[in-house]
Write an enzyme that holds these catalytic residues in place. Structure first.
Site, mmCIF file in Angstrom:
data_model
loop_
_atom_site.group_PDB
_atom_site.id
_atom_site.type_symbol
_atom_site.label_atom_id
_atom_site.label_comp_id
_atom_site.label_asym_id
_atom_site.label_seq_id
_atom_site.Cartn_x
_atom_site.Cartn_y
_atom_site.Cartn_z
ATOM 1 N N LYS A 172 -16.231 -8.331 -5.671
ATOM 2 C CA LYS A 172 -16.373 -6.890 -5.405
ATOM 3 C C LYS A 172 -16.430 -6.060 -6.693
ATOM 4 O O LYS A 172 -17.217 -5.123 -6.795
ATOM 5 C CB LYS A 172 -15.249 -6.410 -4.494
ATOM 6 N N ASP B 274 -16.268 0.167 4.624
ATOM 7 C CA ASP B 274 -14.990 0.045 5.353
ATOM 8 C C ASP B 274 -14.536 1.369 5.983
ATOM 9 O O ASP B 274 -14.078 1.395 7.129
ATOM 10 C CB ASP B 274 -13.880 -0.465 4.414
HETATM 11 N N1 LIG Z 1 -10.289 -4.403 9.815
HETATM 12 C C1 LIG Z 1 -11.016 -4.522 8.704
HETATM 13 O O1 LIG Z 1 -12.254 -4.498 8.735
HETATM 14 C C2 LIG Z 1 -10.324 -4.660 7.383
HETATM 15 C C3 LIG Z 1 -11.019 -4.377 6.189
HETATM 16 C C4 LIG Z 1 -10.339 -4.513 4.965
HETATM 17 C C5 LIG Z 1 -9.018 -4.942 4.950
HETATM 18 N N2 LIG Z 1 -8.382 -5.222 6.142
HETATM 19 C C6 LIG Z 1 -6.960 -5.655 6.139
HETATM 20 O O2 LIG Z 1 -6.209 -4.620 5.509
HETATM 21 C C7 LIG Z 1 -5.036 -5.175 4.898
HETATM 22 C C8 LIG Z 1 -4.886 -4.611 3.492
HETATM 23 O O3 LIG Z 1 -5.996 -5.037 2.704
HETATM 24 P P1 LIG Z 1 -6.169 -4.573 1.169
HETATM 25 O O4 LIG Z 1 -7.420 -5.213 0.697
HETATM 26 O O5 LIG Z 1 -6.019 -3.107 1.039
HETATM 27 O O6 LIG Z 1 -4.903 -5.294 0.495
HETATM 28 P P2 LIG Z 1 -4.172 -4.940 -0.899
HETATM 29 O O7 LIG Z 1 -5.112 -4.210 -1.802
HETATM 30 O O8 LIG Z 1 -3.548 -6.211 -1.335
HETATM 31 O O9 LIG Z 1 -2.997 -3.903 -0.465
HETATM 32 C C9 LIG Z 1 -1.901 -4.331 0.322
HETATM 33 C C10 LIG Z 1 -1.062 -3.115 0.710
HETATM 34 O O10 LIG Z 1 0.008 -3.561 1.573
HETATM 35 C C11 LIG Z 1 1.249 -3.131 1.043
HETATM 36 N N3 LIG Z 1 2.300 -4.089 1.394
HETATM 37 C C12 LIG Z 1 2.229 -5.446 1.289
HETATM 38 N N4 LIG Z 1 3.401 -6.003 1.707
HETATM 39 C C13 LIG Z 1 4.217 -4.963 2.076
HETATM 40 C C14 LIG Z 1 5.547 -4.889 2.585
HETATM 41 N N5 LIG Z 1 6.290 -5.998 2.788
HETATM 42 N N6 LIG Z 1 6.071 -3.668 2.871
HETATM 43 C C15 LIG Z 1 5.318 -2.536 2.683
HETATM 44 N N7 LIG Z 1 4.063 -2.551 2.199
HETATM 45 C C16 LIG Z 1 3.512 -3.749 1.898
HETATM 46 C C17 LIG Z 1 1.021 -3.025 -0.441
HETATM 47 O O11 LIG Z 1 2.022 -2.196 -1.017
HETATM 48 P P3 LIG Z 1 2.341 -2.262 -2.619
HETATM 49 O O12 LIG Z 1 1.290 -1.423 -3.279
HETATM 50 O O13 LIG Z 1 3.692 -1.697 -2.723
HETATM 51 O O14 LIG Z 1 2.251 -3.718 -3.001
HETATM 52 C C18 LIG Z 1 -0.385 -2.410 -0.470
HETATM 53 O O15 LIG Z 1 -0.332 -1.029 -0.214
HETATM 54 C C19 LIG Z 1 -5.211 -6.692 4.983
HETATM 55 O O16 LIG Z 1 -4.445 -7.161 6.064
HETATM 56 C C20 LIG Z 1 -6.696 -6.878 5.277
HETATM 57 O O17 LIG Z 1 -6.964 -8.053 6.017
HETATM 58 C C21 LIG Z 1 -9.003 -5.082 7.340
#
Ligand SMILES: NC(=O)c1ccc[n+]([C@@H]2O[C@H](COP(=O)([O-])OP(=O)(O)OC[C@H]3O[C@@H](n4cnc5c(N)ncnc54)[C@H](OP(=O)(O)O)[C@@H]3O)[C@@H](O)[C@H]2O)c1
Length: 276
Positions: A70, A106
């Site tokens: 990406k 997204d």
């Molecule tokens: N439906 C869809 O089309 C779609 C598209 C994209 C992503 N997603 C899903 O969205 C989710 C996030 O994706 P991303 O790419 O944004 O991931 P990312 O960049 O790794 O961000 C993860 C986020 O979750 C938080 N987090 C993780 N563990 C936590 C906990 N125990 N307590 C509180 N907060 C926590 C992190 O907080 P910190 O900053 O404090 O670490 C951060 O804000 C994933 O599950 C992914 O599969 C879905």
């Protein structure tokens, strides 16, 4: 049947075998009578630049890019759409007149899915999380006139996100439950609730939710997340994350293949079955 007129697109990733995109796009080609094909394109990081330019030279309409490409895709684009700039990410590429155009779908997918579920996008919105997906969702909601509040476990990340987007308000993770009463939409854009993740008790955190709060999760494995189950036990309207995955794909399909694909129950069932 593939012939000399077949429109080509695909997904570049490393690995790419887990991607549901080929299944979805080829299903849409079939049911919409499109002479098109969408291929998995496993591409090692060191070959990404040559492969992307090579696909353009070979007449592809464009590609999706996924992990780990990406950031490289964003650097290689000649132009970024306003949405991609605001989201700070590229997941979809269009080849237009020898130029590489980067788009992030997204946020659009998230909003189109809400609208398809009868949700009005307006008012004050609480977004949990400050990762890549949260930023795309926040940018799309800001563009649609919402008042966006971002709560993240690491407050500095939420602050950096609102600064980068020049919009929204960052609040601490401990403060969001008390701020829910004025919100029309609550979004889980953290990875909490994903299969295999740690348990988390959401119910006590929803005590301030008003009766008209809509609760959306972007996690889609499982489809019924603990977050959504807690909201349902309070009789709140909920929207799961699978639709976002489907609707975000529609943006690329529309441009590459020139048709607005129909999203129906069969589309949801196709994806849901592949995730079971
Ligand atoms: N439906 C869809 O089309 C779609 C598209 C994209 C992503 N997603 C899903 O969205 C989710 C996030 O994706 P991303 O790419 O944004 O991931 P990312 O960049 O790794 O961000 C993860 C986020 O979750 C938080 N987090 C993780 N563990 C936590 C906990 N125990 N307590 C509180 N907060 C926590 C992190 O907080 P910190 O900053 O404090 O670490 C951060 O804000 C994933 O599950 C992914 O599969 C879905």
């Amino acid at each position: 049947m593939i012939d000399g007129r077949t429109k080509l697109a695909g997904v570049m990733g490393w690995p790419v075998g887990h991607s549901r995109s080929p299944m979805l796009h080829n299903y849409w080609c079939r049911i919409n009578g499109v002479n098109g094909a969408y291929l998995p394109l496993p591409t090692q990081p060191e070959h990404f630049s040559a492969a992307l330019k090579g696909l353009m030279a070979a007449g592809f309409r464009g590609v999706n890019v996924t992990i780990p490409h990406k950031e490289a895709a964003m650097r290689l684009c000649d132009d970024l759409t306003d949405t991609a700039k605001r989201a700070g990410a590229v997941n979809t590429v269009f080849f237009e007149n020898g130029r590489i155009i980067g788009e992030c779908t997204d946020g659009t997918g998230f909003c189109e899915n809400l609208i398809a579920h009868g949700v009005k996008i307006q008012g004050r919105v609480m977004i949990l999380g400050a990762g890549g997906a949260a930023r795309a969702v926040a940018a799309a909601l800001l563009d649609r006139g919402c008042e966006v509040v971002i709560a993240n476990r690491t407050l500095e990340r939420a602050e950096a996100l609102t600064a980068a987007m020049q919009g929204g308000e960052a609040v601490s993770w401990y403060d969001w439950p008390a701020l829910l009463s004025g919100c029309s939409l609550l979004v889980n854009a953290t990875s909490l609730g994903m299969e295999g993740g740690s348990e988390f008790d959401w119910l006590p955190l929803l005590s301030q939710a008003g009766p008209h709060l809509c609760v959306a999760d972007i996690v889609y494995t499982p489809r019924e997340t603990p977050f959504l189950m807690a909201a349902q036990s309070k009789r709140l309207k909920t929207v799961d994350g699978l639709g976002m995955l489907i609707y975000q794909a529609r943006v690329g399909f529309r441009v590459w293949f020139g048709v607005e694909p129909k999203v129906d129950e069969d589309t949801f069932e196709l994806l849901a079955a592949s995730l079971r």
